[in-house]
Write a protein that holds these residues in place. Sequence first.
Motif, PDB file in Angstrom:
ATOM      1  N   UNK A 341     -33.162 -24.006 -24.056  1.00  0.00           N
ATOM      2  CA  UNK A 341     -33.481 -23.555 -25.288  1.00  0.00           C
ATOM      3  C   UNK A 341     -34.804 -22.455 -25.385  1.00  0.00           C
ATOM      4  N   UNK A 342     -35.456 -22.374 -24.074  1.00  0.00           N
ATOM      5  CA  UNK A 342     -36.723 -21.557 -24.172  1.00  0.00           C
ATOM      6  C   UNK A 342     -36.230 -20.280 -24.012  1.00  0.00           C
ATOM      7  N   UNK A 343     -36.875 -19.391 -24.655  1.00  0.00           N
ATOM      8  CA  UNK A 343     -36.768 -17.889 -24.752  1.00  0.00           C
ATOM      9  C   UNK A 343     -37.021 -17.191 -23.590  1.00  0.00           C
ATOM     10  N   UNK A 344     -36.341 -16.435 -22.815  1.00  0.00           N
ATOM     11  CA  UNK A 344     -36.608 -15.824 -21.596  1.00  0.00           C
ATOM     12  C   UNK A 344     -37.300 -14.357 -22.257  1.00  0.00           C
ATOM     13  N   UNK A 345     -38.228 -14.182 -21.400  1.00  0.00           N
ATOM     14  CA  UNK A 345     -38.868 -12.655 -21.903  1.00  0.00           C
ATOM     15  C   UNK A 345     -37.970 -11.595 -22.092  1.00  0.00           C
ATOM     16  N   UNK A 346     -38.093 -10.660 -22.883  1.00  0.00           N
ATOM     17  CA  UNK A 346     -37.260  -9.493 -23.188  1.00  0.00           C
ATOM     18  C   UNK A 346     -37.321  -8.558 -22.049  1.00  0.00           C
ATOM     19  N   UNK A 347     -38.736  -8.480 -21.409  1.00  0.00           N
ATOM     20  CA  UNK A 347     -38.783  -7.270 -20.535  1.00  0.00           C
ATOM     21  C   UNK A 347     -38.411  -7.835 -18.847  1.00  0.00           C
ATOM     22  N   UNK A 348     -38.331  -9.244 -18.907  1.00  0.00           N
ATOM     23  CA  UNK A 348     -38.263  -9.778 -17.425  1.00  0.00           C
ATOM     24  C   UNK A 348     -37.603 -11.261 -17.887  1.00  0.00           C
ATOM     25  N   UNK A 349     -36.099 -11.272 -17.651  1.00  0.00           N
ATOM     26  CA  UNK A 349     -35.491 -12.381 -17.861  1.00  0.00           C
ATOM     27  C   UNK A 349     -35.663 -13.405 -17.270  1.00  0.00           C
ATOM     28  N   UNK A 350     -36.182 -13.301 -15.977  1.00  0.00           N
ATOM     29  CA  UNK A 350     -36.227 -14.663 -15.133  1.00  0.00           C
ATOM     30  C   UNK A 350     -37.537 -15.295 -15.629  1.00  0.00           C
TER      31      UNK A 350
END
Length: 440
Positions: A341-350
């Motif tokens: 449920x933690x949101x991946x960063x928009x610019x760097x999905x990993x």
Amino acid sequence: MRKIDELNDWRRTHYSVEIKPELEGKKVTIFGWLSSIREQGGIVFLILNDKEGMVQITVHKDKSSKSILEKLKILSEHSSIGVKGIVKSINKAPHGAEIIPEEIKILSIAKRQPPFSLFGGKMPTIDKRLDIRVIDLRRPKAQAIFKIRHTVLKAIRDFLIGKRYMEVSTPKIIATATEGGAALFPLLYYDKEAFLAQSPQLYKEQLVMPFEKVFEIGPIFRAEESRTLRHLSEIISVDVEEAFVSYKDTMNLIEQMISHVVKTINDECSKEMELLKQKIKIPKSPFKRLTYDEILKILEKEGIIMNWGEDLSTQTIKILGEILPEFYFIIDWPTAIKPFYIKPRDDKKDICESFDLMHSSIELASGGSRISSKRLLIKRLKEQGLKPKLFEYHLRIFDYGMPPHAGFGLGLERLMMVLTGQENIREVSIFPRDRFRLTP
Ligand code: ATP
Ligand code: MG
């Protein structure tokens, strides 16, 4: 003669610590447990402890009633008694006053003595103490720890309510795992399998829809396999969740909350902190915020090479704790090692918008921005090997306008370990539960 008296209409007028010279000549009624009986040249000194402290009761044998003298013969340490008597100021007694008894009631005779002294001396192993935990909890140090715990809880509530968060309670009997099947306690719920909640995560996220800013202070259950000094199977978790914010706001909030808690215990529990020989300064804000990548670099300098994406082991966190002895955050963790449920960063999905609040080598809290898109949440569930179908009751809510939100879960016992300087989490839990302990 009947040994045990009835309480009848006797009621306490004062606590031990209130017996002071100002009360000279006044008649008082006190209750408690005898912690010491000592005779010296025709005078018997009784020390009575109650929840606030101790008071001396002095019996002059030549001036006392026959009934009191009879009772002295059968009284043992730890017995619980009531005393009606007259206050007399005397320098040598605790708080500068003693009680000359007119009447004593024996309410319960202690038939056994604990296998350790509550007031000093050598302490047995924690397991021996836990076997008679409520007696152990009468030790002044234990009293101090739980007075501080009480104050910490009050401070957390005051702080969050002051910032307009609403206190909620979520179910502890749940149908599916919150974060995967590991570490869950299964139970029989009528004819179905259910589990004890390992976190209020999904419920508190849902509750931002009606209430926006919520918190819960309640138990969570984890079937931890190993017995460590910082894991229990049942703990109290302080959970916060809020709509229309990101993990950065949440870190600011937790920072302020910790500072408020430290300030409150320094103000209200100075005696208890002193007894525990514990000093804790209000931490400077903002706390250090180190990215996962920066942590790897710090460890590399210490000769520890980790693969990117690996979780920090107990061993590496220990080394980290020596370099970073205060409160600090580890932020921007690899997405793959944080819950779905933690949101991946928009610019760097990993990398994901996540943090762990640490103090030295102890993890106190985990938090982050949450995913608010149903599509992405389903994708992340699948990537973590979980079945979206089992989460249907949760996913459904995301069709009704789920806003961006963020929050954290903080282990109360872990925080208490740091605040009171305890190495074993069992010292800060009233009735600790672990792999090998299910009683008392
Ligand atoms: P750890 O890695 O230390 O086992 P965790 O990352 O599995 O903890 P989270 O799921 O992040 O734990 O739970 C949030 C917080 O709850 C933790 O930061 C910790 O303070 C507390 N906590 C979790 N599990 C336990 C436990 N078994 N005993 C004591 N505290 C716990
Ligand atoms: Mg964690």
